[in-house]
Design a protein around this motif. Structure first.
Motif, PDB file in Angstrom:
ATOM      1  N   PHE A 145       0.843  -1.199   0.000  1.00 42.06           N
ATOM      2  CA  PHE A 145       0.000   0.000   0.000  1.00 42.06           C
ATOM      3  C   PHE A 145       0.876   1.246   0.000  1.00 42.06           C
ATOM      4  O   PHE A 145       1.695   1.433   0.899  1.00 42.06           O
ATOM      5  N   GLU A 146       0.719   2.081  -1.030  1.00 41.17           N
ATOM      6  CA  GLU A 146       1.511   3.294  -1.138  1.00 41.17           C
ATOM      7  C   GLU A 146       0.626   4.538  -1.195  1.00 41.17           C
ATOM      8  O   GLU A 146       1.089   5.618  -1.540  1.00 41.17           O
ATOM      9  N   GLY A 147      -0.637   4.393  -0.868  1.00 44.72           N
ATOM     10  CA  GLY A 147      -1.554   5.520  -0.928  1.00 44.72           C
ATOM     11  C   GLY A 147      -1.473   6.383   0.321  1.00 44.72           C
ATOM     12  O   GLY A 147      -0.580   6.262   1.149  1.00 44.72           O
ATOM     13  N   GLN A 148      -2.443   7.264   0.447  1.00 45.58           N
ATOM     14  CA  GLN A 148      -2.473   8.177   1.575  1.00 45.58           C
ATOM     15  C   GLN A 148      -2.816   7.403   2.850  1.00 45.58           C
ATOM     16  O   GLN A 148      -3.839   6.727   2.921  1.00 45.58           O
ATOM     17  N   PRO A 149      -1.971   7.516   3.869  1.00 41.16           N
ATOM     18  CA  PRO A 149      -2.227   6.758   5.099  1.00 41.16           C
ATOM     19  C   PRO A 149      -3.503   7.182   5.812  1.00 41.16           C
ATOM     20  O   PRO A 149      -4.063   6.423   6.592  1.00 41.16           O
ATOM     21  N   GLY A 150      -3.959   8.420   5.537  1.00 39.74           N
ATOM     22  CA  GLY A 150      -5.174   8.889   6.199  1.00 39.74           C
ATOM     23  C   GLY A 150      -6.435   8.258   5.645  1.00 39.74           C
ATOM     24  O   GLY A 150      -7.479   8.257   6.309  1.00 39.74           O
ATOM     25  N   ARG A 151      -6.376   7.709   4.427  1.00 42.38           N
ATOM     26  CA  ARG A 151      -7.561   7.082   3.844  1.00 42.38           C
ATOM     27  C   ARG A 151      -7.843   5.778   4.568  1.00 42.38           C
ATOM     28  O   ARG A 151      -6.969   4.925   4.704  1.00 42.38           O
ATOM     29  N   ARG A 152      -9.059   5.612   4.997  1.00 41.27           N
ATOM     30  CA  ARG A 152      -9.425   4.436   5.772  1.00 41.27           C
ATOM     31  C   ARG A 152     -10.920   4.175   5.631  1.00 41.27           C
ATOM     32  O   ARG A 152     -11.662   5.021   5.120  1.00 41.27           O
ATOM     33  N   PRO A 153     -11.372   3.006   6.074  1.00 38.82           N
ATOM     34  CA  PRO A 153     -12.819   2.757   6.079  1.00 38.82           C
ATOM     35  C   PRO A 153     -13.503   3.622   7.135  1.00 38.82           C
ATOM     36  O   PRO A 153     -12.897   3.999   8.137  1.00 38.82           O
ATOM     37  N   LEU A 154     -14.757   3.928   6.914  1.00 41.19           N
ATOM     38  CA  LEU A 154     -15.548   4.603   7.934  1.00 41.19           C
ATOM     39  C   LEU A 154     -15.999   3.574   8.967  1.00 41.19           C
ATOM     40  O   LEU A 154     -16.257   2.410   8.628  1.00 41.19           O
ATOM     41  N   PHE A 194     -23.386   3.746  -2.777  1.00 42.58           N
ATOM     42  CA  PHE A 194     -21.930   3.606  -2.807  1.00 42.58           C
ATOM     43  C   PHE A 194     -21.467   2.680  -1.678  1.00 42.58           C
ATOM     44  O   PHE A 194     -20.585   1.832  -1.868  1.00 42.58           O
ATOM     45  N   TYR A 195     -22.037   2.847  -0.505  1.00 39.38           N
ATOM     46  CA  TYR A 195     -21.645   2.017   0.630  1.00 39.38           C
ATOM     47  C   TYR A 195     -22.166   0.591   0.485  1.00 39.38           C
ATOM     48  O   TYR A 195     -21.434  -0.381   0.723  1.00 39.38           O
ATOM     49  N   ALA A 196     -23.413   0.434   0.089  1.00 39.36           N
ATOM     50  CA  ALA A 196     -24.030  -0.896   0.045  1.00 39.36           C
ATOM     51  C   ALA A 196     -23.375  -1.802  -0.994  1.00 39.36           C
ATOM     52  O   ALA A 196     -23.296  -3.023  -0.800  1.00 39.36           O
ATOM     53  N   PHE A 197     -22.883  -1.219  -2.097  1.00 38.28           N
ATOM     54  CA  PHE A 197     -22.319  -2.037  -3.176  1.00 38.28           C
ATOM     55  C   PHE A 197     -20.808  -1.859  -3.350  1.00 38.28           C
ATOM     56  O   PHE A 197     -20.173  -2.643  -4.049  1.00 38.28           O
ATOM     57  N   LEU A 308     -11.216  11.610   4.842  1.00 38.16           N
ATOM     58  CA  LEU A 308     -12.182  10.672   4.278  1.00 38.16           C
ATOM     59  C   LEU A 308     -12.701  11.218   2.945  1.00 38.16           C
ATOM     60  O   LEU A 308     -12.994  12.402   2.825  1.00 38.16           O
ATOM     61  N   ASP A 309     -12.798  10.356   1.949  1.00 38.85           N
ATOM     62  CA  ASP A 309     -13.342  10.769   0.661  1.00 38.85           C
ATOM     63  C   ASP A 309     -14.342   9.722   0.179  1.00 38.85           C
ATOM     64  O   ASP A 309     -14.622   8.734   0.876  1.00 38.85           O
ATOM     65  N   LEU A 310     -14.877   9.952  -1.008  1.00 40.48           N
ATOM     66  CA  LEU A 310     -15.907   9.062  -1.525  1.00 40.48           C
ATOM     67  C   LEU A 310     -15.410   7.621  -1.625  1.00 40.48           C
ATOM     68  O   LEU A 310     -16.150   6.672  -1.369  1.00 40.48           O
ATOM     69  N   HIS A 311     -14.142   7.456  -2.001  1.00 44.74           N
ATOM     70  CA  HIS A 311     -13.574   6.108  -2.145  1.00 44.74           C
ATOM     71  C   HIS A 311     -13.521   5.378  -0.805  1.00 44.74           C
ATOM     72  O   HIS A 311     -13.450   4.154  -0.770  1.00 44.74           O
ATOM     73  N   SER A 312     -13.576   6.129   0.296  1.00 39.18           N
ATOM     74  CA  SER A 312     -13.563   5.508   1.617  1.00 39.18           C
ATOM     75  C   SER A 312     -14.798   4.638   1.837  1.00 39.18           C
ATOM     76  O   SER A 312     -14.760   3.685   2.622  1.00 39.18           O
ATOM     77  N   LEU A 313     -15.897   4.964   1.160  1.00 39.54           N
ATOM     78  CA  LEU A 313     -17.095   4.131   1.279  1.00 39.54           C
ATOM     79  C   LEU A 313     -16.857   2.760   0.656  1.00 39.54           C
ATOM     80  O   LEU A 313     -17.408   1.751   1.124  1.00 39.54           O
ATOM     81  N   ARG A 314     -16.048   2.700  -0.374  1.00 34.75           N
ATOM     82  CA  ARG A 314     -15.675   1.405  -0.962  1.00 34.75           C
ATOM     83  C   ARG A 314     -14.823   0.606   0.019  1.00 34.75           C
ATOM     84  O   ARG A 314     -15.039  -0.597   0.208  1.00 34.75           O
TER      85      ARG A 314
END
Length: 373
Positions: A145-154, A194-197, A308-314
């Motif tokens: 994983f080389e992305g932003q460390p702050g990105r995480r699941p909700l 977005f969250y459900a799927f 947190l961003d939209l991709h965090s829901l994924r």
């Protein structure tokens, strides 16, 4: 060096023959970029997402060095990335790697004798280009994983807060009699979907009404038993990958959400025969930018962290499916990941889940020891 082959992007196919230029350097450089563009288009790479950014990067590097490719040396590329990092201390490793790979591929192209750029440079300038990126000045790939460390699941609480904020926006628009209540209702349903799927942005906004699917295993969900994703992430010039994403029982509340949107909300946008599932007040398909704005508006209203961003829901959907004890392969297929390692990167199970798993294992272990004579 021999005659170049008739490959897309070859020098003799790009440069005009029997023409003498007063200043051949910019003409040859422009030809290199056009040749590289042709070579990539022949491989069916995407213009907007791949080719155009790569060409822009090479031009940016040339502007920084004030030199042409046959003059570049490793020192120039090292100074370039030092400059980028000094201007943007938050430049991620993955972005740096992407830039370096782009420059490396361009240099591979113009130093491949089959394309004739080496012979052209030698004839015109008395020198040839050489690869400027090597193992000592390139990012080492030492972590998955080389992305932003702050990105995480909700967390579950954050998901609920986000949805509450989106619903509250609908109530506020209605109470004030203000324009935008219809859009707010769409955005609320969008974020929940977005969250459900756990879809990517392009996958979600690319959905059509025709992509709703019945699942015979869950007849109670009706036409919302699954979504047929036709615009999955592509790679190496391949067409978008397709998959079916099922509605899981733990997310059965999404059935009522989607049904209300399809039967009550979407018709009020008056889009006629437009096939898009998510539509706008301008009677068109919702854009990825519009989806981002829907999340950002709800995130701010809910007071959730900025990272947190939209991709965090994924990330959240994938993590929560694991916590619901779905098999790894099922989660991988739902997410549309080619390998399980990618799914693992998205997963960030909670301490509560790990403690529950540990407790169940300890209970089973103690029961096993107790039953032994």
């Amino acid at each position: 060096m021999g005659r170049a082959a008739d490959l897309p992007g070859a020098a003799h196919l790009v440069l005009a023959g029997n023409v003498v230029h007063l200043d051949p350097a910019p003409v040859v450089f422009k030809g290199m970029l056009e040749g590289w563009s042709r070579q990539q288009r022949t491989r069916f790479l995407k213009w907007e997402g791949t080719i155009k950014p790569r060409l822009s990067l090479v031009r940016r590097f040339a502007e920084f060095t004030n030199q042409y490719p046959w003059e570049w040396e490793p020192a120039e590329v090292e100074a370039f990335f030092d400059h980028l990092r000094s201007k943007n201390p938050n430049l991620t490793v993955s972005t740096g790697r992407q830039y370096q790979n782009g420059l490396r591929m361009f240099m591979d192209f113009i130093t491949d004798a089959r394309y004739g750029w080496l012979a052209t440079c030698l004839e015109q300038f008395g020198r040839v280009p050489a690869q400027i990126l090597h193992e000592w000045n390139s990012v080492s790939h030492v972590a998955e994983f080389e992305g932003q460390p702050g990105r995480r699941p909700l967390t579950y609480e954050e998901v609920q807060s986000l949805f509450d904020a989106a619903d509250a926006r609908v109530d506020d628009k209605r109470a004030r009699g203000r324009k935008g209540a219809l859009t707010a209702m769409r955005d609320s349903a969008l974020l929940k979907a977005f969250y459900a799927f756990g879809l990517r942005r392009q996958e979600m906004v690319g959905l059509d009404l025709a992509d709703l699917r019945h699942n015979p295993k869950t007849p109670d969900f009706g036409q919302y038993g699954a979504l047929f994703v036709r615009f999955g992430k592509s790679s190496n010039g391949s067409p978008p990958k397709r998959r079916t994403v099922f509605t899981v029982p733990e997310m059965d509340w999404i059935v009522d959400v989607l049904d209300h949107y399809v039967t009550e909300v979407r018709p009020r946008f008056d889009v006629g025969q437009h096939p898009a599932f998510w539509v706008t007040e301008r009677r068109g398909r919702l854009s990825k930018r519009g989806a981002n704005e829907a999340f950002e508006t709800a995130r701010q209203a809910a007071g959730l962290p900025e990272e947190l961003d939209l991709h965090s829901l994924r990330h959240s959907m994938i993590t929560h499916l694991v916590e619901f004890d779905y098999p790894e392969r099922f989660v991988q297929d739902q997410a549309g990941h080619k390998v399980a390692a990618t799914t693992a990167i998205y997963t960030g199970v909670s301490d509560e889940y790990r403690n529950r798993l540990l407790k169940s294992k300890l209970t089973a272990r103690h029961a096993e020891l107790w039953e032994k004579p």
